[in-house]
Design a protein around this motif. Sequence first.
Motif, short mmCIF file in Angstrom:
data_model
loop_
_atom_site.label_atom_id
_atom_site.label_comp_id
_atom_site.label_asym_id
_atom_site.label_seq_id
_atom_site.Cartn_x
_atom_site.Cartn_y
_atom_site.Cartn_z
N PHE A 42 0.85 -1.18 0.00
CA PHE A 42 0.00 0.00 0.00
C PHE A 42 0.89 1.23 0.00
CE2 PHE A 42 -3.01 -3.09 1.71
CZ PHE A 42 -4.16 -2.77 0.99
N GLN A 43 0.50 2.24 -0.80
CA GLN A 43 1.24 3.49 -0.88
C GLN A 43 0.23 4.62 -0.66
OE1 GLN A 43 2.54 4.62 -4.88
NE2 GLN A 43 4.50 5.23 -3.99
N GLU A 44 0.52 5.48 0.32
CA GLU A 44 -0.40 6.58 0.59
C GLU A 44 -0.58 7.43 -0.65
OE1 GLU A 44 -0.28 8.80 4.16
OE2 GLU A 44 0.41 7.07 5.33
N SER A 45 -1.83 7.88 -0.83
CA SER A 45 -2.16 8.63 -2.04
C SER A 45 -3.37 9.50 -1.75
CB SER A 45 -2.47 7.65 -3.16
OG SER A 45 -3.20 8.24 -4.18
N GLY A 46 -3.21 10.81 -1.86
CA GLY A 46 -4.34 11.71 -1.65
C GLY A 46 -5.01 11.47 -0.32
N ASN A 47 -6.28 11.07 -0.36
CA ASN A 47 -7.08 10.86 0.85
C ASN A 47 -7.03 9.41 1.33
OD1 ASN A 47 -8.77 11.73 2.89
ND2 ASN A 47 -10.63 11.30 1.71
N GLY A 48 -6.34 8.54 0.64
CA GLY A 48 -6.33 7.12 1.00
C GLY A 48 -5.01 6.47 0.66
N ALA A 49 -5.10 5.34 -0.04
CA ALA A 49 -3.90 4.61 -0.43
C ALA A 49 -4.17 3.83 -1.70
CB ALA A 49 -3.46 3.66 0.67
N ILE A 67 0.27 -3.68 -7.11
CA ILE A 67 0.46 -5.11 -7.40
C ILE A 67 1.46 -5.18 -8.54
CG2 ILE A 67 -0.63 -7.28 -8.08
CD1 ILE A 67 -3.35 -6.02 -7.21
N GLY A 68 2.64 -5.74 -8.28
CA GLY A 68 3.68 -5.76 -9.30
C GLY A 68 4.37 -7.10 -9.43
N TRP A 69 4.79 -7.39 -10.65
CA TRP A 69 5.54 -8.60 -10.92
C TRP A 69 6.20 -8.45 -12.29
CZ3 TRP A 69 3.24 -14.21 -11.48
CH2 TRP A 69 4.25 -15.15 -11.24
N ASP A 70 7.36 -9.02 -12.44
CA ASP A 70 8.11 -9.00 -13.69
C ASP A 70 8.50 -7.55 -14.01
OD1 ASP A 70 9.38 -9.90 -15.97
OD2 ASP A 70 7.55 -10.41 -17.04
N ASP A 71 7.97 -6.98 -15.07
CA ASP A 71 8.35 -5.62 -15.45
C ASP A 71 7.19 -4.64 -15.39
OD1 ASP A 71 6.87 -6.51 -17.59
OD2 ASP A 71 8.34 -5.97 -19.12
N SER A 72 6.10 -5.02 -14.68
CA SER A 72 4.94 -4.13 -14.67
C SER A 72 4.23 -4.16 -13.32
CB SER A 72 3.98 -4.52 -15.80
OG SER A 72 3.57 -5.86 -15.67
N TYR A 73 3.35 -3.17 -13.13
CA TYR A 73 2.53 -3.12 -11.92
C TYR A 73 1.25 -2.33 -12.22
CZ TYR A 73 4.05 1.73 -11.07
OH TYR A 73 4.29 3.08 -11.16
N VAL A 74 0.29 -2.49 -11.31
CA VAL A 74 -0.96 -1.73 -11.38
C VAL A 74 -1.20 -1.07 -10.04
CG1 VAL A 74 -1.99 -3.19 -13.17
CG2 VAL A 74 -2.41 -3.71 -10.75
N LYS A 75 -2.03 -0.02 -10.05
CA LYS A 75 -2.44 0.68 -8.82
C LYS A 75 -3.94 0.54 -8.69
CE LYS A 75 0.82 4.55 -8.73
NZ LYS A 75 0.89 6.02 -8.65
N VAL A 76 -4.37 0.12 -7.48
CA VAL A 76 -5.80 0.03 -7.19
C VAL A 76 -6.10 1.06 -6.11
CG1 VAL A 76 -7.68 -1.49 -6.49
CG2 VAL A 76 -5.68 -2.45 -7.69
N PRO A 77 -6.88 2.12 -6.42
CA PRO A 77 -7.11 3.21 -5.47
C PRO A 77 -8.15 2.87 -4.40
CG PRO A 77 -8.25 3.65 -7.51
CD PRO A 77 -7.51 2.36 -7.72
N PHE A 78 -7.79 3.11 -3.13
CA PHE A 78 -8.70 2.94 -1.99
C PHE A 78 -8.80 4.27 -1.26
CE2 PHE A 78 -7.36 -1.37 -2.74
CZ PHE A 78 -8.45 -2.14 -2.39
N GLU A 79 -10.04 4.65 -0.94
CA GLU A 79 -10.27 5.88 -0.17
C GLU A 79 -11.35 5.60 0.87
OE1 GLU A 79 -11.37 9.11 -2.71
OE2 GLU A 79 -9.36 9.30 -3.56
N PRO A 80 -11.27 6.29 2.02
CA PRO A 80 -12.35 6.13 3.01
C PRO A 80 -13.65 6.67 2.44
CG PRO A 80 -10.59 7.58 3.82
CD PRO A 80 -10.23 7.19 2.44
N THR A 81 -14.76 6.10 2.89
CA THR A 81 -16.07 6.61 2.45
C THR A 81 -16.36 7.91 3.17
OG1 THR A 81 -17.21 5.32 4.13
CG2 THR A 81 -17.01 4.34 1.95
#
Length: 185
Positions: free
Chosen positions: A159-166, A170-184
């Motif tokens: 998890f990496q802090e980002s704006g109001n959430g985190a 998810i990374g492997w090999d030569d790539s990764y994705v970001k899935v944004p989570f924020e409090p309701t």
Amino acid sequence: MKKILIAIFGLTLTFGNLNAQEDNMSAPNFSKMDSSPMDLALYRDTNEEPVARVIYSRPQRRDREVFGKLVPYGEVWRTGANEATELTLYKDMQVAGEKIPQGTYTLYTIPNENEWTVILNRKTLTWGAYEYSSEQDLVRINVPVRKAPNDIEALSMAFQESGNGADLLIGWDDSYVKVPFEPTM
């Protein structure tokens, strides 16, 4: 007297063998280290309260072609190895604008070359993606694939802090994705 000594000797051997067998039977039988060890990523808020946790197994690349080969494009993936990846939310959250109530979910993905579909599914405690059913999906979001600055040998999540959430990375090999989570709100 000879008979008594032989009887005592025989009993000593018998009880000695029983004790040896008992010791062998009670010896712990620990398994070998898994080739895809289990790990977790935890996100805490500014008060150090847990907000989200991911438990997953970390397959290794070992000079294999990962995406498109080991993990086929366009197919539901358990997002790890062994048991399907599990996400626990300790508070109600928003995932890319979709409200998700606190609870435990299975995190599946459908990797593609330029974009992944991230799925939070209500069915938990599953092995692989064999029991996956889209009828149990709570939410599906699409996130772009990003180029990793360095090669990632083992599937990794953080998890990496980002704006109001985190963001869940998810990374492997030569790539990764970001899935944004924020409090309701």
